[in-house]
Design a protein around this motif. Structure first.
Motif, PDB file in Angstrom:
ATOM      1  N   UNK A  99     -31.016 -44.627 -30.045  1.00 19.47           N
ATOM      2  CA  UNK A  99     -30.063 -44.318 -28.978  1.00 19.47           C
ATOM      3  C   UNK A  99     -30.237 -45.274 -27.801  1.00 19.47           C
ATOM      4  N   UNK A 123     -28.896 -48.698 -28.662  1.00 22.34           N
ATOM      5  CA  UNK A 123     -27.439 -48.800 -28.628  1.00 22.34           C
ATOM      6  C   UNK A 123     -26.949 -48.757 -27.188  1.00 22.34           C
ATOM      7  N   UNK A 124     -27.673 -48.039 -26.331  1.00 22.45           N
ATOM      8  CA  UNK A 124     -27.334 -48.039 -24.910  1.00 22.45           C
ATOM      9  C   UNK A 124     -27.498 -49.443 -24.320  1.00 22.45           C
ATOM     10  N   UNK A 161     -24.950 -51.683 -25.654  1.00 22.86           N
ATOM     11  CA  UNK A 161     -23.685 -51.335 -25.013  1.00 22.86           C
ATOM     12  C   UNK A 161     -23.576 -52.047 -23.666  1.00 22.86           C
ATOM     13  N   UNK A 188     -19.742 -50.150 -30.660  1.00 18.92           N
ATOM     14  CA  UNK A 188     -19.076 -49.116 -29.865  1.00 18.92           C
ATOM     15  C   UNK A 188     -18.570 -49.725 -28.561  1.00 18.92           C
ATOM     16  N   UNK A 235     -13.791 -47.552 -32.440  1.00 18.34           N
ATOM     17  CA  UNK A 235     -14.754 -46.652 -31.825  1.00 18.34           C
ATOM     18  C   UNK A 235     -15.270 -45.641 -32.837  1.00 18.34           C
ATOM     19  N   UNK A 289     -19.306 -45.078 -34.137  1.00 16.47           N
ATOM     20  CA  UNK A 289     -19.808 -43.863 -33.492  1.00 16.47           C
ATOM     21  C   UNK A 289     -20.180 -42.825 -34.543  1.00 16.47           C
ATOM     22  N   UNK A 316     -23.477 -43.781 -36.059  1.00 19.19           N
ATOM     23  CA  UNK A 316     -24.569 -43.563 -35.099  1.00 19.19           C
ATOM     24  C   UNK A 316     -24.875 -42.079 -34.975  1.00 19.19           C
ATOM     25  N   UNK A 317     -23.832 -41.272 -34.755  1.00 20.58           N
ATOM     26  CA  UNK A 317     -24.042 -39.840 -34.523  1.00 20.58           C
ATOM     27  C   UNK A 317     -24.628 -39.172 -35.762  1.00 20.58           C
ATOM     28  N   UNK A 368     -28.320 -40.127 -36.041  1.00 24.52           N
ATOM     29  CA  UNK A 368     -29.125 -39.434 -35.039  1.00 24.52           C
ATOM     30  C   UNK A 368     -29.293 -37.966 -35.414  1.00 24.52           C
ATOM     31  N   UNK A 369     -28.193 -37.373 -35.879  1.00 22.98           N
ATOM     32  CA  UNK A 369     -28.212 -35.962 -36.276  1.00 22.98           C
ATOM     33  C   UNK A 369     -29.223 -35.751 -37.399  1.00 22.98           C
ATOM     34  N   UNK A 385     -32.782 -36.175 -36.241  1.00 20.47           N
ATOM     35  CA  UNK A 385     -33.214 -35.031 -35.448  1.00 20.47           C
ATOM     36  C   UNK A 385     -33.523 -33.827 -36.321  1.00 20.47           C
ATOM     37  N   UNK A 386     -32.681 -33.596 -37.347  1.00 17.54           N
ATOM     38  CA  UNK A 386     -32.952 -32.475 -38.254  1.00 17.54           C
ATOM     39  C   UNK A 386     -34.282 -32.693 -38.968  1.00 17.54           C
ATOM     40  N   UNK A 408     -27.448 -29.408 -31.214  1.00 15.29           N
ATOM     41  CA  UNK A 408     -27.967 -30.684 -31.740  1.00 15.29           C
ATOM     42  C   UNK A 408     -26.876 -31.744 -31.681  1.00 15.29           C
ATOM     43  N   UNK A 409     -25.656 -31.327 -32.026  1.00 16.18           N
ATOM     44  CA  UNK A 409     -24.545 -32.271 -32.005  1.00 16.18           C
ATOM     45  C   UNK A 409     -24.387 -32.864 -30.611  1.00 16.18           C
ATOM     46  N   UNK A 414     -26.776 -35.534 -29.874  1.00 13.60           N
ATOM     47  CA  UNK A 414     -26.672 -36.714 -30.730  1.00 13.60           C
ATOM     48  C   UNK A 414     -25.453 -37.567 -30.409  1.00 13.60           C
ATOM     49  N   UNK A 415     -24.563 -37.079 -29.576  1.00  7.97           N
ATOM     50  CA  UNK A 415     -23.395 -37.891 -29.218  1.00  7.97           C
ATOM     51  C   UNK A 415     -23.637 -38.486 -27.839  1.00  7.97           C
ATOM     52  N   UNK A 416     -23.925 -39.784 -27.786  1.00  8.16           N
ATOM     53  CA  UNK A 416     -24.242 -40.382 -26.491  1.00  8.16           C
ATOM     54  C   UNK A 416     -23.022 -40.432 -25.567  1.00  8.16           C
ATOM     55  N   UNK A 436     -21.728 -42.839 -24.006  1.00  6.61           N
ATOM     56  CA  UNK A 436     -20.798 -43.960 -24.173  1.00  6.61           C
ATOM     57  C   UNK A 436     -19.911 -43.785 -25.402  1.00  6.61           C
ATOM     58  N   UNK A 437     -20.128 -42.691 -26.150  1.00  5.89           N
ATOM     59  CA  UNK A 437     -19.162 -42.323 -27.184  1.00  5.89           C
ATOM     60  C   UNK A 437     -18.234 -41.223 -26.665  1.00  5.89           C
ATOM     61  N   UNK A 492      -9.452 -41.646 -24.616  1.00  3.82           N
ATOM     62  CA  UNK A 492      -8.383 -41.859 -25.588  1.00  3.82           C
ATOM     63  C   UNK A 492      -7.615 -40.569 -25.844  1.00  3.82           C
ATOM     64  N   UNK A 519     -31.118 -25.988 -26.271  1.00  4.33           N
ATOM     65  CA  UNK A 519     -32.275 -25.944 -27.173  1.00  4.33           C
ATOM     66  C   UNK A 519     -33.509 -25.390 -26.474  1.00  4.33           C
ATOM     67  N   UNK A 562     -23.520 -45.895 -17.317  1.00 10.73           N
ATOM     68  CA  UNK A 562     -22.452 -45.887 -18.315  1.00 10.73           C
ATOM     69  C   UNK A 562     -21.237 -45.110 -17.829  1.00 10.73           C
TER      70      UNK A 562
END
Lengths: 339, 307
Positions: A265, A268-269, A272, A288, A305, A309, A312-313, A316-317, A320-321, B138-139, B142-144, B146-147, B154, B191, B249
């Motif tokens: 993460x 990618x930041x 970015x 991204x 996008x 994305x 990446x997501x 990461x998911x 994390x799991x 968790x989702x 996991x979504x930064x 910048x996404x 959009x 969490x 960001x």
């Protein structure tokens, strides 16, 4: 392993020579992990991704070798190949569409995955080495050294990490370029960036690891087997390397799995921001960023996008799991740094 | 007893800030390049020397640091070396309120979404509500940002035209950036909240209260919650310090004139004074907020004693 046998009994799976007490613990934890469905599923997903990412260049090579039609097809799919077909929406020819330079997005996402995953793994390894060393020395030596080392961690915690990373990256860049140039490395620019990112990200991500390892070492060094080893004349280096650090491994691996997505993460930041991987190389973050750059009220190129994305997501998911599953299986908790 | 402990922490604040300022002071100067590298070239050596002398960069480093400390005591962080019409105090005074209000709103959003989500996941443990809630949490982490930010622009901004997509002029303009900034932290808070509840609920005093026949909602909200929220409380110290000082960001994407960009640009341009000033601001906020968190602990958990 439904019946629990007493620990003293020799087990077929354990090594009688070392007879480490944590072996059985690890086996039981592994068993618990395998019953955690999201974690196991994530493990398969990450494995699939790695295979896909590694196989894609081979696939391109094979296709290009299969006659003139295949060669043309593979040419169009090369991640760095510019073409006239700009901003093609996803279709049969380009499954993920094409970007501003007409490059195939699927190829770029899969090549970018190499960078993202590599930086995540090696960066986590760097943070592991620094963190374990720092925490183990602080916890084992104790006294003034310990409080000095941990106060240093506190100071680093209260520094905004983005400033630290930027200064570190720019300071190291010159040094590394000279070294790699002297070594005659192929493509010094790209290689420098990768090495830089790995070192820089590892160097800002070891703080929590150091705290956790120190806590573990503090409790381990009181244990009888360490005292026995000391009584037999083992030096501090040997005690740390042979007896203490191996016993912290369970906890360390759990936090390592949670560090990998954090570093992916962060990479990618940085990419970015344009501070990470440099074009024409790509990582998920820079892809991204390219997608976000193309946002305008007239035409929406959503695929630029959406696909990077999504990769990446999902990654990461999954990571994390896996991390959560390992943590629950080994039942380790991070102290909040208060004790 | 408690008072003494916090007094000592408060006194320790000064040396800690001193060390952090020294560290960042050395750090930015160790990096290659200088603040005037992007000036018009070729400037004659005389001009360069004059500029250096004007900002005392020709002095030995220790002298610069002493000068900096003397200014700091008077609350003066110096003149920015990149934006030379502004002092660092000016920049902070202009941008901090913007970042802080965005950050506070995002903090409120994160708490408002995260706390109930975590609470209900824990209460419904093992049911589908827990699975859905935990997955959502968790989702979110996991979504930064910048996404989230470009996707919101959009969908909500350009396609459905519900909210403005940039600038910082009306409450309506705050909606998208606040969501984009706060979403990640909602997941973190959810969490922590869930884990806190799960740790408290097997406690003996909860069982005792339940055996006494206390209403389940009263039991959970009045007795379990104050303890279960402690991990969230200790997380909110560093979280607030992060949020108040702005996010590069989110502020860049939504073109909000906040403090976040100065952290990045300052360190990229070797703007020595700006970087050190921002580090001190951040560290000060972090230390004070952590102190506030520890004070809150005493109020929330009667078992906590400092001595």
């Amino acid at each position: 392993m439904t019946n629990s046998s007493p620990a003293s009994e020799p087990r077929p799976g354990s090594d009688p020579a070392t007879n480490r007490p944590h072996l059985e613990l690890n086996q039981r934890a592994w068993h618990r992990f395998r019953r955690n469905r999201p974690a196991v599923l994530s493990l398969y997903a990450v494995a699939c991704l790695v295979v896909l990412v590694l196989a894609w260049p081979l696939v391109l090579k094979i296709v290009s070798g299969s006659g003139p039609g295949g060669a043309r097809l593979a040419q169009g799919l090369q991640p760095d190949r510019l073409s006239e077909a700009q901003f093609q929406p996803p279709g049969l020819k380009h499954w993920f569409g094409t970007d501003v330079h007409g490059r195939d997005l699927l190829s770029r996402v899969l090549y970018g995955a190499q960078v993202s995953l590599l930086v995540g793994l090696v960066g986590a390894a760097v943070s592991l080495v620094i963190g374990v060393f720092w925490g183990a020395v602080a916890g084992y030596v104790g006294g003034r050294t310990d409080s000095f080392m941990m106060r240093a961690v506190d100071v680093l915690y209260s520094l905004p990490s983005i400033i630290f990373v930027i200064v570190l990256l720019t300071t190291l860049e010159g040094v590394l370029k000279r070294w790699l140039g002297a070594l005659g490395t192929y493509n010094p620019g790209g290689a420098t960036r990768l090495v830089l990112l790995v070192i820089g990200l590892g160097a800002v991500s070891w703080l929590t690891m150091a705290r956790i390892v120190r806590g573990q070492v503090l409790s381990l060094r009181q244990r009888p087997f360490v005292e026995a080893s000391r009584a037999l004349g083992a030096g501090p280096v040997r005690i740390l390397a042979r007896h203490i650090i191996p016993n912290t491994l369970g906890v360390v691996i759990v936090y390592l799995t949670l560090t990998v997505p954090a570093i992916i993460l962060y990479e990618s930041f940085l990419s970015y921001l344009g501070l990470g991987i440099q074009p024409p190389m790509a990582s998920w973050g820079s892809l991204i960023a390219e997608g976000a750059d193309q946002i305008n009220p007239i035409r929406i190129y959503w695929w630029l996008l959406a696909f990077p994305a999504a990769f990446l997501v999902t990654t990461l998911l999954a990571l994390n799991f896996i991390g959560d599953g390992l943590r629950d299986a080994w039942d380790v908790r991070a102290g909040n740094g208060r004790d | 007893m408690c008072g003494m402990y916090f007094l000592r922490r408060l006194v320790l604040l000064l040396p800690l800030l001193l060390i952090i300022s020294l560290f960042s002071f050395v750090l930015v100067r160790v990096a290659p390049g200088g603040p005037f590298d992007r000036e018009r070239k070729p400037a004659s050596p005389e001009i360069e020397l004059q500029v250096q002398a004007k900002y005392h960069l020709d002095e030995p480093a220790w002298k610069q640091y002493v000068r900096f400390l003397a200014d700091l005591v008077r609350g003066d962080l110096g003149v920015s070396l990149q934006y030379r019409n502004h002092t660092v105090n000016d920049i902070i005074a202009q941008a901090l309120p913007v970042s802080a209000s965005l950050g506070l709103l995002a903090f409120g959003f994160a708490m408002g979404v995260g706390l109930p989500l975590g609470y209900f996941s824990a209460v419904r443990r093992g049911h589908w509500g827990d699975y859905a809630g935990s997955l959502l949490a968790v989702l979110m982490i996991c979504i930064p940002g910048f996404v989230v930010a470009p996707s919101l622009i959009i969908l909500v901004g350009i396609k459905w035209r519900l909210f403005p997509v940039a600038l910082w002029v009306s409450p309506l303009h705050a909606v998208l950036p606040v969501v984009a900034l706060g979403l990640y932290f909602s997941g973190r808070i959810a969490r922590l909240m869930r884990e806190g509840m799960l740790n408290v609920m097997p406690s003996e005093f909860i069982t005792a209260a339940r055996a006494k026949g206390l209403n389940e909602n009263v039991l959970l909200l009045k007795h379990a919650l104050p303890l279960a929220i402690l991990p969230v409380v200790s997380y909110s110290g560093p979280l607030l310090a992060d949020l108040l000082t702005g996010s590069f960001v989110i502020e860049t994407i939504f073109q909000i004139p906040g403090l976040g960009a100065f952290f990045v640009n300052g360190s990229l341009n070797r703007d020595y004074t700006l970087v050190v000033g921002l580090v001190i601001l951040y560290a000060f906020l972090l230390i004070v907020l952590n102190l506030a968190v520890d004070l809150l602990y005493v109020l929330l958990d009667p078992r906590v004693r400092y001595d």
